[in-house]
Design a protein around this motif. Structure first.
Motif, PDB file in Angstrom:
ATOM      1  N   HIS A  29      29.419  18.039  14.397  1.00 29.95           N
ATOM      2  CA  HIS A  29      29.865  18.154  15.610  1.00 29.95           C
ATOM      3  C   HIS A  29      29.781  16.871  16.603  1.00 29.95           C
ATOM      4  N   TRP A  63      31.016  22.036  21.830  1.00 25.38           N
ATOM      5  CA  TRP A  63      29.487  21.781  21.649  1.00 25.38           C
ATOM      6  C   TRP A  63      28.766  20.809  22.337  1.00 25.38           C
ATOM      7  N   HIS A 107      34.369  21.641  16.553  1.00 28.25           N
ATOM      8  CA  HIS A 107      33.834  22.124  17.450  1.00 28.25           C
ATOM      9  C   HIS A 107      33.289  21.333  18.585  1.00 28.25           C
ATOM     10  N   THR A 108      33.329  19.815  18.436  1.00 22.63           N
ATOM     11  CA  THR A 108      33.037  19.103  19.201  1.00 22.63           C
ATOM     12  C   THR A 108      33.297  19.150  20.846  1.00 22.63           C
TER      13      THR A 108
END
Length: 553
Positions: free
Chosen positions: A146, A198, A194-195
């Motif tokens: 992530h 996140w 999902h970076t």
């Protein structure tokens, strides 16, 4: 073709070649990135209906046991998993650790942690050799987490990848070569979808203390790097934080409720989505993995985008084109019954309580996902008996076990981990016949542990919550004409009674002629009556007698 018509064509299963050509031509005023990487033509199209024709390959079903290097720059601080997120969460353990070790995240952010990561002791061939000797039949490497740093020579994350920053090495390439040398199927794990949400914590600032209100480094841009080590680099290519915060973003736990791209998460932009798509296709084409693990609910970015479906169609079609059959595996989490037909279900730190009709996988870890020095210091790793019990239980239910051995920032594993891995290997060498290439029996087992099995929550997380296995817990598997019954502890009284195999049992109506202890090959004395099959164990225990497969024929 406008976007509405494009999505309509996806819903009816547009053929892959036409699909790719249409997508490559698609653009609009939102500056959506061109679909540079094309989908290989083949029987699979990027729709759930088409992908549901997937069949799990036999190599995966036979392998049963894989090992994973969940390793990247977040291991450098040796402070545990999700470091790149929690170092920006004021007041948390990792935030305090970061202040003491590196300084304030407004001055020393995760990009700077990457710069300290050198991987100077990394020897992929030696580690993969160790894992193979421990019984692993496939190997998986982290391709990105992530934190969004690609751990390979990435065409689309060209400035923020491990060949350019940090280790200055092609990590995936090194692991892939080692797996090939040892003739192990090679897998990659992909987490970077999902970076976007996140890493929103990097947009924050302290609310208390002398630096209250001073922004962390999450919104820095290329122009801010003048005169610094990252001069000429754009942090937004890594952090992807040039967007509005999601609803409840200041709630540290909200990310878990928004993992499915719902509950108020700010929708990811088209450029972000298509960059992820291109990066992943590039990874597949360049390193030719046999398996992809997606740390996502369903395919990545679903349902806000079909990018994950396109990746899956390409991966499956590529396998068929190059190998003459579908030899590829994709795993995903929190799948419904229909979605499990399109990919293999993965359960994180937990296991099913029944025989699953389709092959599945559990992923777990000796310690934390990213290396945590405190677990080493307190000798808190899972033991070899715990891992073997998990493996035997999972195999009895039609599953595989993927085990992560945390790797230190320098690329080595510590001596406690090595000892556990070697002990696993001792058991596997003696008892692997009862694991590899087996299939589930009519029932998975008997005994008190199954009566106290906790339910799954979210993507798993029922690990260690049930009753520990003991001598009255039995797990079954079959291969050819043999039934394996694994007794999950050495019986204190020298014998065990297996009630499922009693005389006249509907599960096993055939006559039993022989019972052997797999570890030694010894023929054991047994009695069968209306109460069960009573098997007498030898006076001398074999090595690693915490799980004892019996071969019944």
């Amino acid at each position: 073709m406008n976007r509405r018509k494009l999505l309509q064509s996806l819903a009816i299963g547009l053929p892959a070649v036409l699909f790719a050509s249409k997508l490559s031509a698609f653009s609009n005023d939102d500056a959506a990135q061109e679909f540079v990487e094309k989908i290989i033509a083949g029987p699979f199209s990027p729709t759930w209906e088409s992908l549901s024709a997937y069949q799990t390959p036999e190599w995966f079903r036979d392998a049963k046991f894989g090992m994973w290097a969940h390793w990247g720059p977040q291991c450098q601080p040796e402070a545990g998993d999700w470091y790149a997120r929690e170092m920006y969460m004021e007041g948390t353990r990792k935030y305090k650790f970061h202040l003491e070790k590196y300084g304030h995240p407004s001055q020393f952010g995760f990009k700077d942690v990457i710069n300290t990561w050198k991987a100077e002791k990394w020897d992929p061939e030696a580690l993969v050799s160790l894992y193979k000797s421990a019984g692993a039949k496939y190997f998986m490497a982290l391709a990105n987490h992530h934190d969004n740093l690609d751990l390979y020579d990435s065409k689309y994350q060209k400035d923020w990848n491990s060949t350019k920053q940090g280790a200055k090495k092609d990590i995936v390439g090194g692991w892939a070569a080692a797996a090939k040398k040892h003739n192990l199927p090679f897998a990659v794990s992909v987490h970077a979808a999902h970076t976007w949400s996140w890493l929103e914590v990097a947009q924050r600032a302290d609310q208390n203390g002398p630096l209250a209100g001073v922004p962390y480094d999450g919104k820095l841009t290329k122009k801010d790097g003048k005169g610094k080590w990252w001069d000429g680099l754009d942090p937004q290519e890594l952090y992807a934080q040039n967007h509005q915060l999601s609803e409840n973003s200041l709630d540290n736990g909200a990310i878990h409720k928004q993992w499915n791209w719902g509950n108020g998460v700010t929708p990811p932009g088209k450029i972000y989505i298509e960059k992820f798509y291109n990066r992943t296709i590039d990874l597949i084409n360049k390193y030719n993995p046999d398996m992809i693990y997606f740390d996502d609910s369903q395919f990545p970015l679903w349902p806000v985008s079909d990018a994950g479906l396109r990746i899956a169609a390409h991966f499956y079609n590529k396998s068929i084109k190059e190998k003459g059959k579908l030899n590829a595996v994709i795993t995903g989490k929190i799948l419904d019954e229909q979605q499990r037909k399109a990919m293999a279900w993965d359960i994180e730190r937990g296991q099913s309580n029944m025989i699953e009709p389709l092959p599945w996988q559990i992923d777990t870890c000796l310690g934390d996902w990213h290396y945590d020095r405190s677990i080493y210091n307190r000798k808190g790793y899972k033991t070899a008996p715990k891992i073997i019990h998990t493996l035997v239980d999972v195999v009895s239910k039609n599953g595989n076990l993927m085990l992560n051995v945390p790797v230190r920032g320098d690329g080595s594993i510590d001596e406690l981990e090595r000892r556990i891995v070697e002990e696993i290997g001792v058991w596997m060498k003696a008892n692997g016949e009862s694991i590899y290439a087996t299939r589930p029996w009519k029932i998975f087992g008997e005994g008190p542990a199954q009566n106290n099995s906790p339910a799954l929550t979210a993507q798993g997380f029922n690990e260690g919550k049930g009753t520990p296995f003991g001598e009255h817990d039995i797990r079954f598997a079959v291969k050819d004409k043999s039934l394996f019954a694994t007794v999950m502890a050495w019986p204190a009284e020298g014998s065990v009674q297996i009630t499922s195999l009693k005389e006249g049992s509907a599960h096993y109506p055939e006559k039993i002629n022989k019972v052997q202890l797999v570890a030694t090959g010894q023929n054991l004395k047994f009695e069968r009556n209306a109460n069960g099959l009573k098997v007498y164990f030898p006076a001398e225990k074999p090595v690693a007698s915490y799980a004892n497969p019996l071969k019944i024929s």
